[in-house]
Design a protein around this motif. Structure first.
Motif, PDB file in Angstrom:
ATOM      1  N   ILE A  21       0.608  -1.674   0.052  1.00 13.12           N
ATOM      2  CA  ILE A  21      -0.095   0.306  -0.045  1.00 13.12           C
ATOM      3  C   ILE A  21       0.964   0.812  -0.284  1.00 13.12           C
ATOM      4  CG2 ILE A  21      -1.900   1.586   1.696  1.00 13.12           C
ATOM      5  CD1 ILE A  21      -2.767  -1.014   2.364  1.00 13.12           C
ATOM      6  N   GLN A  24       2.314   1.981  -3.201  1.00 12.57           N
ATOM      7  CA  GLN A  24       1.428   2.504  -4.347  1.00 12.57           C
ATOM      8  C   GLN A  24       1.652   3.599  -4.066  1.00 12.57           C
ATOM      9  OE1 GLN A  24      -1.850  -0.355  -4.154  1.00 12.57           O
ATOM     10  NE2 GLN A  24      -0.824  -1.722  -5.468  1.00 12.57           N
ATOM     11  N   ILE A  27       4.049   6.468  -5.346  1.00 15.46           N
ATOM     12  CA  ILE A  27       3.673   6.053  -6.451  1.00 15.46           C
ATOM     13  C   ILE A  27       3.266   6.956  -7.255  1.00 15.46           C
ATOM     14  CG2 ILE A  27       4.165   4.557  -8.945  1.00 15.46           C
ATOM     15  CD1 ILE A  27       5.245   2.758  -7.278  1.00 15.46           C
ATOM     16  N   SER A  28       1.794   7.206  -6.665  1.00 13.14           N
ATOM     17  CA  SER A  28       1.237   7.813  -7.363  1.00 13.14           C
ATOM     18  C   SER A  28       1.546   9.021  -6.845  1.00 13.14           C
ATOM     19  CB  SER A  28      -0.472   7.459  -6.402  1.00 13.14           C
ATOM     20  OG  SER A  28      -0.292   7.437  -4.808  1.00 13.14           O
ATOM     21  N   LEU A  31       3.742  10.506  -9.278  1.00 15.82           N
ATOM     22  CA  LEU A  31       3.564  10.629 -10.390  1.00 15.82           C
ATOM     23  C   LEU A  31       2.609  12.090 -10.597  1.00 15.82           C
ATOM     24  CD1 LEU A  31       2.106   6.935 -11.425  1.00 15.82           C
ATOM     25  CD2 LEU A  31       3.626   8.450 -13.069  1.00 15.82           C
ATOM     26  N   PHE A  32       1.852  11.920  -9.561  1.00 14.14           N
ATOM     27  CA  PHE A  32       1.240  13.351  -8.951  1.00 14.14           C
ATOM     28  C   PHE A  32       2.368  14.914  -9.254  1.00 14.14           C
ATOM     29  CE2 PHE A  32      -2.975  11.263  -7.656  1.00 14.14           C
ATOM     30  CZ  PHE A  32      -3.889  12.084  -7.548  1.00 14.14           C
ATOM     31  N   LEU A  34       5.188  14.808 -10.939  1.00 17.13           N
ATOM     32  CA  LEU A  34       6.136  14.572 -11.761  1.00 17.13           C
ATOM     33  C   LEU A  34       5.517  15.785 -12.866  1.00 17.13           C
ATOM     34  CD1 LEU A  34       8.212  12.958 -13.548  1.00 17.13           C
ATOM     35  CD2 LEU A  34       6.462  11.514 -14.342  1.00 17.13           C
ATOM     36  N   PRO A  35       4.324  16.207 -13.394  1.00 20.38           N
ATOM     37  CA  PRO A  35       4.270  16.986 -13.917  1.00 20.38           C
ATOM     38  C   PRO A  35       5.279  18.475 -13.973  1.00 20.38           C
ATOM     39  CG  PRO A  35       2.190  15.761 -13.495  1.00 20.38           C
ATOM     40  CD  PRO A  35       2.827  15.612 -12.719  1.00 20.38           C
ATOM     41  N   VAL A  38       9.196  18.290 -13.982  1.00 24.47           N
ATOM     42  CA  VAL A  38       8.953  17.956 -15.439  1.00 24.47           C
ATOM     43  C   VAL A  38       9.577  19.713 -15.723  1.00 24.47           C
ATOM     44  CG1 VAL A  38       8.606  18.050 -17.842  1.00 24.47           C
ATOM     45  CG2 VAL A  38       7.808  16.020 -15.639  1.00 24.47           C
ATOM     46  N   PHE A  39       8.180  20.461 -15.242  1.00 24.59           N
ATOM     47  CA  PHE A  39       8.728  22.162 -16.341  1.00 24.59           C
ATOM     48  C   PHE A  39       9.945  22.563 -14.714  1.00 24.59           C
ATOM     49  CE2 PHE A  39       4.780  21.580 -17.839  1.00 24.59           C
ATOM     50  CZ  PHE A  39       4.394  21.791 -18.668  1.00 24.59           C
ATOM     51  N   TYR A 248      13.989  45.322 -14.552  1.00 24.16           N
ATOM     52  CA  TYR A 248      13.978  45.633 -15.033  1.00 24.16           C
ATOM     53  C   TYR A 248      13.382  46.389 -16.969  1.00 24.16           C
ATOM     54  CZ  TYR A 248      15.008  43.720 -20.500  1.00 24.16           C
ATOM     55  OH  TYR A 248      14.761  43.846 -21.864  1.00 24.16           O
ATOM     56  N   TYR A 271      20.946  41.763 -18.932  1.00 25.88           N
ATOM     57  CA  TYR A 271      20.505  41.868 -20.788  1.00 25.88           C
ATOM     58  C   TYR A 271      21.026  42.515 -22.026  1.00 25.88           C
ATOM     59  CZ  TYR A 271      17.114  44.208 -23.864  1.00 25.88           C
ATOM     60  OH  TYR A 271      17.004  44.691 -25.276  1.00 25.88           O
ATOM     61  N   ALA A 274      24.433  40.275 -22.433  1.00 24.37           N
ATOM     62  CA  ALA A 274      23.898  39.366 -23.202  1.00 24.37           C
ATOM     63  C   ALA A 274      22.979  39.458 -24.410  1.00 24.37           C
ATOM     64  CB  ALA A 274      22.768  38.253 -22.724  1.00 24.37           C
ATOM     65  N   PHE A 275      21.968  40.894 -24.663  1.00 25.52           N
ATOM     66  CA  PHE A 275      20.733  40.604 -25.852  1.00 25.52           C
ATOM     67  C   PHE A 275      21.995  41.485 -26.634  1.00 25.52           C
ATOM     68  CE2 PHE A 275      18.790  38.012 -23.697  1.00 25.52           C
ATOM     69  CZ  PHE A 275      17.812  37.408 -24.171  1.00 25.52           C
ATOM     70  N   TYR A 280      27.030  36.137 -24.019  1.00 26.28           N
ATOM     71  CA  TYR A 280      26.758  35.249 -23.005  1.00 26.28           C
ATOM     72  C   TYR A 280      27.455  34.642 -21.928  1.00 26.28           C
ATOM     73  CZ  TYR A 280      24.151  34.899 -27.471  1.00 26.28           C
ATOM     74  OH  TYR A 280      23.116  35.459 -28.839  1.00 26.28           O
TER      75      TYR A 280
END
Lengths: 311, 459
Positions: A21, A24, A27-28, A31-32, A34-35, A38-39, A248, A271, A274-275, A280
């Motif tokens: 249990i 599991q 893991i869940s 997984l929640f 994870l999104p 990732v960002f 800025y 800025y 770099a720009f 850079y």
């Protein structure tokens, strides 16, 4: 999360079933996460690592990508424009953070006990510059500060305070203060909303008890309200500090760092390097220094105000 | 059941996220498109292949800066459509940049390898900046003997500007102009200052000073503003300083900036003196657009940032007659800064795209019908002498004739000198310094040192 023992009842022995249990659930949970992870990894962690790594390279458009060790960092502290930008940034932070925090607290104290409609009105008034686009804010202020057709010169000349027009954004003595003023107006909205909410959550029974015991309004504020809103104060200090360090857009839109770099901040200079100059690696090195400064100041703020929060 | 549902939800969220990531390659350009453009047009290939060039098949993108009507999607769509009638295999997506953010968007695109195939601007960007950094395709094949002869018949400086130090051509030009200044004719008339301007629009430095005095005496508080706030329009202040005492902005070989020459220092000092005497004004916060707005409002009597395009832009908003004039010079022979605009191709490593891009550029610039029409859309003058007066018989004929008279004063196109970006910042800083107390000697020395460092770094 992930700690199997914490999910078991007291005295209950772990079993294979319970472990399954827990696994599991773990893991869940991941997984929640994870999104968001990732960002976070893609847009925060990896760019930070790349920024740090490339700050040790001569990373410029059209030039060979070569390792130069600490040269970018050494150059930075010989670069007069960087040092001027660093000084301007510290002035901006040193003035903006205390004034924004103190003014927000003062306004919040004045309005948080008002009738809901009045309170909402004031919150809207102070929050309006926050939701107004930076470009629109900059255009309006630029017009007000205009040397020839500006409202400020018109009023000051009409009232006899000035007898000639001043280029508020074009004078090294006034330009940075104009930027700080605009930054102030765009920064107070969120702290006021937060302080009003925090003050509303102060336990009224403590205030009543203090007043019954003969505490003055200042004593009530200092000994009862202030400690309870300390976490909000800490949050406001950290956020305002970071926002001030990252000033800025206003500078880009109003002065381009001028006159004679008197309004250039580290963010603007990053800025520019770099720009505009495509350096850079050098820009990233300045970014690393800026991140370190912000981290140290935030840690200091946690240290100073964090103890108050637990009183 | 709950756990199953949780897992399903989590899987769905992850799948959604990954789906988003998976489409990055295609959606990133769309996102950039939104960021970079105020309008966007995608003209698809037409089925009409009667005049099809079966050899060209590619999907290409063009970014244009706001040069005349090349900022107008409907107008550019028309060009794309007419090109596609002959080249149905080529799809062209056009995105529109502005001068405030355009350079940053191109820089981001270069680093992200999402550059467009074609870009429209001048040699200072296409040749001495992106071209010198190895980002552009050599367009030597467009520069045929016929094209060279035709363009050189207008001015040899055009070819020189489009050609990099390595001998490659990174720009194929379409149009050009000279930047001049303009006066409020009615204000000058009222001040009896028109007498100081020659019939051909030239005037001497001495007469310019007299005109400033006449304007001041007539009660005009602010005659003109030397803007020093940066962000473009620097050609006006450069021409003003250089012409006053016949200074040069760079050496002839374009290897050094010479604002610290005696002639230029004399010009700078003259401006400081006029400002000190109240005959002229300066604003270290104002940018060229601010100064133009003051001129258009009738607040000031002259602008140092004028050309045919600006006249067209402000034509409807002014309530006076904006009269183009040359910059004042000690010998009465001005040297005006030129503007050249054309097309370059980014090196995206795809020969088919490069070929399609070149074909489209050739169509816009060289097609017997489209070429002159394209020039008209820019509001400037053709680089090809064979096009003659492209405004003849149009409603713009008289207005453009007033500006074409100044083409004879076109000076050296020095914008291709290395370290141009750093020089521009140093130039604004120098102007800001001299008007706020630093001596011309010190400020120009600081400027020269900054430029020398920039030139060295560019090697």
């Amino acid at each position: 999360m992930g700690n199997g023992k914490s999910t078991l009842m007291a005295g209950q022995k772990p079993t294979v079933f319970n472990n399954a249990i827990v696994r599991q659930q773990t893991i869940s949970a991941y997984l929640f996460l994870l999104p968001a992870m990732v960002f976070f990894v893609g847009f925060v962690v990896i760019p930070m690592v790349m920024c740090l790594a490339t700050s040790f390279f001569n990373y410029s458009m059209g030039k060979p990508f070569e390792f130069i060790g600490l040269n970018n960092y050494l150059e930075m502290f010989k670069d007069q424009v960087f040092l001027k930008s660093l000084r301007n940034t510290f002035v901006l932070v040193a003035v903006a953070v205390p004034t924004v925090t103190a003014f927000s607290l003062w306004v919040s104290c004045a309005i948080y006990q008002m009738h809901a409609i009045k309170r909402s009105f004031f919150r809207c008034v102070f929050y309006l510059p926050v939701v107004t686009g930076t470009v629109a804010v900059a255009v309006v202020w630029k017009w007000m500060f205009n040397k020839y057709t500006g409202l400020l010169n018109y009023i000051l000349n009409a009232t006899g305070i000035l007898n000639e027009n001043v280029s508020w954004l074009g004078d090294a003595k006034t330009a940075l203060w104009c930027i700080i003023l605009i930054l102030f107006t765009t920064s107070i909205g969120q702290p006021i909303v937060l302080y009003v909410a925090a003050l509303g959550n102060v336990d009224p029974s403590l205030i009543d008890a203090g007043q019954v015991d003969g505490a003055t309004p200042f004593q009530v504020f200092w000994h009862i309200k202030w400690p309870q809103i300390m976490p909000t104060t800490l949050y406001i200090l950290v956020i305002t500090t970071i926002n001030s360090f990252q000033c800025y857009a206003l500078i880009q839109l109003l002065t381009s760092g001028g006159p004679d770099n008197s309004t250039s901040t580290i963010m603007y200079y990053i800025y520019y390097e770099a720009f505009k100059l495509y350096r850079y690696g050098y820009g990233n090195a300045m970014g690393v220094i800026l991140a370190i400064i912000i981290a140290l100041l935030s840690a200091l703020q946690f240290k100073v105000t964090g103890s108050g929060a637990t009183d | 059941m709950k756990k199953t549902l949780s897992l399903l939800l989590a899987t769905g969220m992850v799948a959604g996220t990954l789906a988003g990531c998976g489409t990055t390659a295609t959606s990133s350009s769309a996102a950039e498109s939104t960021a970079t453009s105020t309008a966007e047009s995608t003209a698809s290939a037409t089925a009409d292949s009667a005049t099809a060039d079966a050899g060209l098949a590619a999907d290409i993108t063009m970014w244009t800066y706001p040069i005349g009507k090349f900022k107008d999607a409907e107008t550019v769509d028309g060009i794309v459509k007419s090109f596609q009638e002959k080249n149905p295999g080529v799809n062209i997506k056009v995105e529109y940049l502005d001068y405030t953010n355009g350079d940053d968007q191109v820089t981001s695109a270069i680093e992200a390898n999402t550059t467009p195939d074609i870009i429209m601007e001048g040699p200072e960007r296409l040749v001495s900046n992106w071209g010198a950094k190895g980002k552009m395709v050599d367009l030597s094949d467009l520069w045929t003997a016929e094209a060279k002869a035709d363009i050189n018949a207008t001015s040899a400086s055009i070819e020189a500007a489009c050609k990099a130090a390595d001998g490659a051509y990174y720009e194929y030009p379409l149009c050009m102009t000279t930047h001049c200044m303009a006066i409020n004719k009615e204000m000058f008339e009222a001040a009896d200052a028109l007498q100081y301007i020659n019939e051909d629009g030239t005037w001497t430095t001495e007469n310019f000073g007299k005109a400033l005095q006449a304007l001041k005496d007539s009660g005009i508080d602010t005659t003109g503003v030397v803007y020093c706030g940066g962000q473009g329009g620097d050609q006006g202040t450069r021409a003003l300083v250089n012409n006053l005492y016949s200074g040069k902005f760079t050496d002839d070989a374009h290897t050094a900036y010479t604002a610290d020459s005696d002639a230029n220092k004399k010009g700078l000092q003259q401006l400081v003196d006029w400002c000190g005497a109240g005959l002229l004004s300066f604003d270290t916060a104002a940018v060229a657009s601010d100064e133009l707005q003051l001129f258009a409002n009738g607040t000031i009597a002259m602008t140092f940032c004028w050309n045919a395009s600006n006249q067209a832009t402000y034509a409807e908003s002014v309530t006076f007659t904006p009269m183009p004039v040359a910059f004042p010079s000690d010998d009465g022979k001005p040297e005006l800064c030129g503007g050249i605009w054309g097309f370059g191709v980014f090196n995206n490593g795809d020969d088919a795209k490069a070929a399609a891009a070149k074909a489209f550029i050739q169509y816009i610039c060289d097609d017997a019908t489209q070429g002159p029409a394209s020039v008209q859309l820019t509001g400037f003058f053709p680089v090809r002498a064979s096009y003659g007066d492209v405004y003849a018989g149009t409603e713009d004929e008289a207005r453009m004739a007033a500006f074409s008279a100044y083409m004879q004063y076109l000076g050296d196109y020095y914008n291709v000198t290395p370290g141009w970006a750093e020089q521009r910042t140093a130039w604004w800083n120098m102007l800001q310094q001299i008007f706020t107390g630093t001596s011309v000697e010190d400020a120009s020395a600081t400027y020269a040192a900054a430029c020398a460092t920039a030139i060295e770094a560019a090697k």
